[in-house]
Design an enzyme around this catalytic site. Structure first.
Site, PDB file in Angstrom:
ATOM      1  N   ARG A 235       0.849  -1.187   0.000  1.00  0.00           N
ATOM      2  CA  ARG A 235       0.000   0.000   0.000  1.00  0.00           C
ATOM      3  C   ARG A 235       0.886   1.239   0.000  1.00  0.00           C
ATOM      4  O   ARG A 235       1.937   1.265   0.648  1.00  0.00           O
ATOM      5  CB  ARG A 235      -0.916   0.023   1.227  1.00  0.00           C
ATOM      6  CG  ARG A 235      -1.974  -1.061   1.218  1.00  0.00           C
ATOM      7  CD  ARG A 235      -3.052  -0.790   0.188  1.00  0.00           C
ATOM      8  NE  ARG A 235      -4.120  -1.787   0.233  1.00  0.00           N
ATOM      9  CZ  ARG A 235      -4.160  -2.884  -0.524  1.00  0.00           C
ATOM     10  NH1 ARG A 235      -3.176  -3.134  -1.375  1.00  0.00           N
ATOM     11  NH2 ARG A 235      -5.176  -3.734  -0.434  1.00  0.00           N
ATOM     12  N   GLU A 264      -2.867   7.529  -4.752  1.00  0.00           N
ATOM     13  CA  GLU A 264      -3.154   7.092  -6.124  1.00  0.00           C
ATOM     14  C   GLU A 264      -4.623   7.334  -6.497  1.00  0.00           C
ATOM     15  O   GLU A 264      -5.491   7.252  -5.620  1.00  0.00           O
ATOM     16  CB  GLU A 264      -2.801   5.613  -6.283  1.00  0.00           C
ATOM     17  CG  GLU A 264      -3.490   4.658  -5.332  1.00  0.00           C
ATOM     18  CD  GLU A 264      -2.921   3.252  -5.406  1.00  0.00           C
ATOM     19  OE1 GLU A 264      -3.726   2.309  -5.483  1.00  0.00           O
ATOM     20  OE2 GLU A 264      -1.681   3.090  -5.385  1.00  0.00           O
ATOM     21  N   HIS A 282      -0.668   0.131  -9.813  1.00  0.00           N
ATOM     22  CA  HIS A 282      -1.333  -0.799  -8.893  1.00  0.00           C
ATOM     23  C   HIS A 282      -1.892  -2.003  -9.664  1.00  0.00           C
ATOM     24  O   HIS A 282      -3.089  -2.312  -9.612  1.00  0.00           O
ATOM     25  CB  HIS A 282      -2.459  -0.086  -8.139  1.00  0.00           C
ATOM     26  CG  HIS A 282      -2.812  -0.761  -6.839  1.00  0.00           C
ATOM     27  ND1 HIS A 282      -3.329  -0.085  -5.764  1.00  0.00           N
ATOM     28  CD2 HIS A 282      -2.732  -2.055  -6.443  1.00  0.00           C
ATOM     29  CE1 HIS A 282      -3.549  -0.916  -4.765  1.00  0.00           C
ATOM     30  NE2 HIS A 282      -3.192  -2.139  -5.161  1.00  0.00           N
TER      31      HIS A 282
END
Length: 316
Positions: A235, A264, A282
Site C-alpha cells: 500500500r 493514487e 497498482h
C-alpha cells in the site's frame, strides 16, 4: 415474495465478475452514481442491498455500512483489508471475506519484476533506445540483483513467495514483522531500522495497519542509503512519500520500484521525471488468470453465505 438480494459493487471490476454477479443477484454499480446522489441512492436501495463487493482501493467504510441496515457481508476482491471498517463489521455482525491466496504468486512476481526493472533501469533503457540516443553512446552501467541482501517487511503469504523467488537469484533474505516466525530460516530483525541497515533492497509487502503506516520513513530511507532501493507492492501509505521523493532527488536513495502510491492515482510531479524510479499503476495482481480466480472466490463466498454454508475465506 422475497426481495431479490442486492449486491453493491463499489468499483468497476472485471466484466467477468460483473456478469457472474448479475446472473445471481441484483447488481448495483456504485461508481456510476454521481457522488452528490449516492446518499439518496443508498437510501432508495437499502431494503435490498445485503452485500458489498470492494477491493484494495475502495471497500466499506463506517459511513457506507451505516447507510445499509440490511448489510450482511462484505466480500473484498483483494488480500488487503485496510479499506474495510472491520470494527464496525464486528459490531454489526457483518461477515467479511477476502481473496488471500489467489494473488500471491502474481504479486510476488511483480515484486521481483519491479526489483529487476529498478536495478537494471529497464524503463529508462527502453526510452533510450526509442529516442535514438543509442546511436551516439552506450547506455550507462546498472546494478545486478544476484547476490544482493534483500530485506522484506512482513513474512506472510506474499512475503514468503517473494523470499523464495529472491533466493533463486542467490540473495540473502532478512525480514521484520510483528513477531519472529518460528519455522522461518530467514534472519529476523526486531526493528525496521536494523533491517534496512543490513539490506541493499527493501521490499514492502506487509499489511497496512496503524503500526505500519509510514513504516518506511526518513530514518529508514537514510539507513538504506544512496545505493539502496525500495520496492513497494503493498500500500502506498506504508511509505512517507514526500520523504521518499526528496531522498531520490537528493541522491540519498538509489532507486524505487512502486506499484502503489500514497494518493493514487495522483502521482507527485517530482516523481514522474526521475530515471531511477519505476512506476506501475497498482497492477500487481492484474492478470487475466488471477483476476478470474479472485472473482470466482468472491462469488463463491457470497453464494456460501446466502446458502448458509461455511465461508471459504472468512475474516469475520
Amino acid at each position: 415474495m422475497d426481495t431479490p438480494i442486492g449486491i453493491l459493487l463499489i468499483r468497476p471490476l472485471s466484466t467477468y465478475i460483473q456478469q457472474e454477479l448479475s446472473k445471481r443477484y441484483t447488481l448495483f454499480k456504485f461508481w456510476q452514481v454521481p457522488p452528490d446522489r449516492r446518499r439518496d441512492f443508498l437510501g432508495k436501495h437499502s431494503d435490498s442491498i445485503k452485500a458489498v463487493v470492494g477491493n484494495g482501493v475502495q471497500g466499506a467504510d463506517s459511513e457506507l455500512i451505516d447507510a445499509l441496515p440490511l448489510l450482511e457481508i462484505v466480500a473484498s476482491h483483494s488480500s488487503g483489508l485496510d479499506k474495510i471498517d472491520l470494527d464496525k463489521c464486528r459490531e454489526r455482525g457483518i461477515r467479511v471475506t477476502y481473496t488471500p491466496d489467489e494473488l500471491t504468486d502474481e504479486v510476488a512476481d511483480m515484486a521481483i519484476l519491479l526489483t529487476l526493472a529498478t536495478l537494471r533501469r529497464i524503463c529508462e533503457a527502453d526510452r533510450y533506445v526509442r529516442s535514438g540516443e543509442w546511436k551516439y553512446a552506450d547506455f550507462n552501467l546498472t546494478t545486478k540483483l544476484s547476490g544482493k541482501s534483500v530485506g522484506i517487511l512482513g513474512l506472510g503469504r506474499i512475503d514468503s513467495a517473494i523470499a523464495k523467488r529472491a533466493e533463486a537469484f542467490g540473495c540473502s533474505i532478512n525480514y521484520h514483522s510483528r513477531s519472529q516466525k518460528p519455522n522461518s530460516r530467514y534472519k529476523y530483525y526486531h526493528s525496521v531500522i536494523d533491517l534496512a541497515s543490513d539490506s541493499q533492497i527493501l521490499i514492502v509487502a506487509c499489511a497496512l495497519t496503524r503500526e505500519t503506516h509510514h513504516i518506511v520513513n526518513r530514518d529508514v530511507i537514510d539507513v538504506l542509503g544512496r545505493n539502496g532501493i525500495v520496492i513497494n507492492i503493498a500500500r502506498g501509505s506504508h511509505i512517507d512519500e514526500a520523504e521518499l521523493v526528496s531522498a531520490l532527488i537528493e541522491g540519498r536513495l538509489g532507486g524505487a520500484g512502486l506499484d502503489v502510491l500514497e494518493n493514487e492515482p495522483e502521482v507527485p510531479d517530482r516523481l514522474i521525471g526521475l530515471g531511477n524510479v519505476v512506476l506501475s499503476p497498482h497492477v500487481g495482481a492484474s492478470t487475466v488468470e488471477t483476476r478470474k480466480a479472485m472473482a470466482d472466490l468472491v462469488v463463491e463466498n457470497l453464494e456460501a453465505h446466502f446458502l448458509n454454508k461455511p465461508l471459504l475465506t472468512p475474516v469475520i
